[in-house]
Enzyme design. Sequence first.
Site, short mmCIF file in Angstrom:
data_model
loop_
_atom_site.label_atom_id
_atom_site.label_comp_id
_atom_site.label_asym_id
_atom_site.label_seq_id
_atom_site.Cartn_x
_atom_site.Cartn_y
_atom_site.Cartn_z
N ASN A 161 0.83 -1.37 -0.08
CA ASN A 161 -0.11 -0.14 0.04
C ASN A 161 0.70 1.17 0.05
O ASN A 161 0.67 2.12 -0.71
CB ASN A 161 -0.89 0.19 1.20
CG ASN A 161 -2.34 -0.59 1.15
OD1 ASN A 161 -2.89 -0.37 0.06
ND2 ASN A 161 -2.70 -1.55 1.83
N HIS A 212 -3.31 3.21 -2.03
CA HIS A 212 -4.45 2.38 -1.39
C HIS A 212 -5.32 1.96 -2.46
O HIS A 212 -5.85 0.75 -2.36
CB HIS A 212 -5.15 3.21 -0.39
CG HIS A 212 -5.45 2.60 0.76
ND1 HIS A 212 -4.21 2.65 1.79
CD2 HIS A 212 -6.54 1.97 1.41
CE1 HIS A 212 -4.74 2.14 2.90
NE2 HIS A 212 -5.68 1.50 2.65
N ASP A 263 -6.20 -1.99 -3.14
CA ASP A 263 -7.64 -2.50 -3.08
C ASP A 263 -7.62 -3.40 -4.53
O ASP A 263 -8.47 -4.46 -4.19
CB ASP A 263 -8.87 -1.30 -3.40
CG ASP A 263 -9.01 -0.56 -2.19
OD1 ASP A 263 -8.31 -0.98 -1.20
OD2 ASP A 263 -9.74 0.28 -2.10
N GLU A 280 -6.14 -7.69 5.14
CA GLU A 280 -5.91 -8.29 3.82
C GLU A 280 -5.85 -9.86 4.48
O GLU A 280 -5.09 -10.28 3.90
CB GLU A 280 -4.58 -7.96 3.44
CG GLU A 280 -3.64 -7.07 4.64
CD GLU A 280 -3.14 -8.21 5.70
OE1 GLU A 280 -4.03 -8.38 6.65
OE2 GLU A 280 -2.00 -8.59 5.66
P1 GH3 Z 1 2.66 -9.46 7.04
O1 GH3 Z 1 3.35 -10.09 5.95
O2 GH3 Z 1 3.21 -9.69 8.46
O3 GH3 Z 1 1.38 -9.71 7.03
O4 GH3 Z 1 2.73 -7.91 6.97
P2 GH3 Z 1 1.52 -6.75 6.40
O5 GH3 Z 1 2.24 -5.59 6.02
O6 GH3 Z 1 0.78 -7.55 5.36
O7 GH3 Z 1 0.83 -6.70 7.52
P3 GH3 Z 1 -0.07 -5.46 8.63
O8 GH3 Z 1 -0.92 -6.29 9.37
O9 GH3 Z 1 1.23 -4.87 9.13
O10 GH3 Z 1 -0.72 -4.61 7.44
C1 GH3 Z 1 -1.87 -4.98 6.75
C2 GH3 Z 1 -2.18 -3.88 5.81
O11 GH3 Z 1 -3.11 -4.38 4.85
C3 GH3 Z 1 -2.43 -2.47 6.45
C4 GH3 Z 1 -3.38 -2.05 5.49
O12 GH3 Z 1 -2.61 -0.98 4.75
C5 GH3 Z 1 -3.78 -3.16 4.46
N1 GH3 Z 1 -5.08 -3.17 4.12
C6 GH3 Z 1 -6.04 -3.66 5.12
N2 GH3 Z 1 -7.20 -3.73 4.35
C7 GH3 Z 1 -7.10 -3.20 3.40
C8 GH3 Z 1 -8.03 -2.42 2.32
O13 GH3 Z 1 -9.33 -2.72 2.35
N3 GH3 Z 1 -7.26 -1.85 1.22
C9 GH3 Z 1 -6.06 -1.73 1.13
N4 GH3 Z 1 -5.73 -1.02 0.05
N5 GH3 Z 1 -5.43 -2.01 2.13
C10 GH3 Z 1 -5.73 -2.85 3.20
MG MG Z 2 -0.35 -9.30 5.98
MG MG Z 3 -2.76 -9.13 8.55
#
Ligand code: GH3
Ligand code: MG
Ligand code: MG
Length: 331
Positions: free
Chosen positions: A206, A211, A215, A242
């Site tokens: 992201n 963003h 998505d 995610e």
């Molecule tokens: P890891 O490999 O440990 O899973 O790292 P990560 O970065 O995937 O995990 P983290 O939980 O730190 O971050 C998850 C991210 O997912 C945070 C947010 O930016 C993104 N995210 C969550 N929901 C959405 C969404 O609906 N749309 C978008 N674009 N991003 C999302």
């Molecule tokens: Mg993740």
């Molecule tokens: Mg996660």
Amino acid sequence: MRLLIVDDSVVKAQLIQKILSKNLSIDTEIVNSAETCLDKLKIESNKPILEYNLVLMDINLPGMNGIEVTKRIRAHEKYKDLPILMITSSNDDSFIDMAFNAGATDYINTTPIRQTELIARVNAALRLGSEMERRKKREEELLETTRILNMMNRYLENISSHDPLTNVYNRRYFDQFLESEWKNIPKSKEPLSLLMIDIDFFKSYNDEYGHQAGDSALKKFSNMLNEIVTRARDIVARYGGEEFAIILPRTNSKGAKHIADEICKKIYSLEIQHKHSPFSNFLTCSIGVATQYTESWLRDKQEEIILKADKALYKAKEKGRNQAIVYQESY
Ligand code: GH3
Ligand code: MG
Ligand code: MG
């Protein structure tokens, strides 16, 4: 209001016309044979237009008699409810039964013509016709309302059970589905598996691509999950952010692991660029797999399978991501 008089006696037909025109606000038309009557009603065409509110039909027509004509008219869907008033000029009551059987609404003896009775019966037949029309319209409206309500219900059902971004099932549906499938385990005597899936380094994806790109990657990811999970009872759900979850009823650990591996391979093969991923140029995911067998099943303990799949997922992350791990007691 329009009325069609079918009578081969021109004098009688005109007399009836005169009486009705003088006393009721209706337009009358006269035809003198069965054939012209059927022509006027466009019986042969597929879509006759309902132009008349009432037909006054002489029983004794030359050629095809009034009873036959009535049967022909009634056979047409469009004229199911059109009032048909039979005119008899004889006192032979044997015709009356046949007329009603053919679909006549009422009959009137016109030898002699009794003005008051003629007007009253025509009025009653017209009222009946209007009432039928009104009822038909109400039924049609009701059908339309039911159709719209069903459509709305399907729409509401869909939005209450699906995630708006990815269109896979939402968390609420996941919880309900897991609960019902969980209860089903002892009956089915089959294991149930759960996959908890988390996209790797998605925060940095992201941060790098924005963003909206994030998505769009989530949509691609969930479409891919739906392509792999095709069995009727399996479901794909967005667990949050995610993270996705897949419930696989009647699936043992080996089967679930096979699907999880497929997912890891498939996401990689989609080649979604992720240049900040520490070990790959493409987007990857980690998966935790847990299975509940009938022998160790406990009612109201479905959250345990989530915990186990979560622990396995954590293990997959720990081991370097981009892989599926099956839960073990030691985790
Ligand atoms: P890891 O490999 O440990 O899973 O790292 P990560 O970065 O995937 O995990 P983290 O939980 O730190 O971050 C998850 C991210 O997912 C945070 C947010 O930016 C993104 N995210 C969550 N929901 C959405 C969404 O609906 N749309 C978008 N674009 N991003 C999302
Ligand atoms: Mg993740
Ligand atoms: Mg996660």
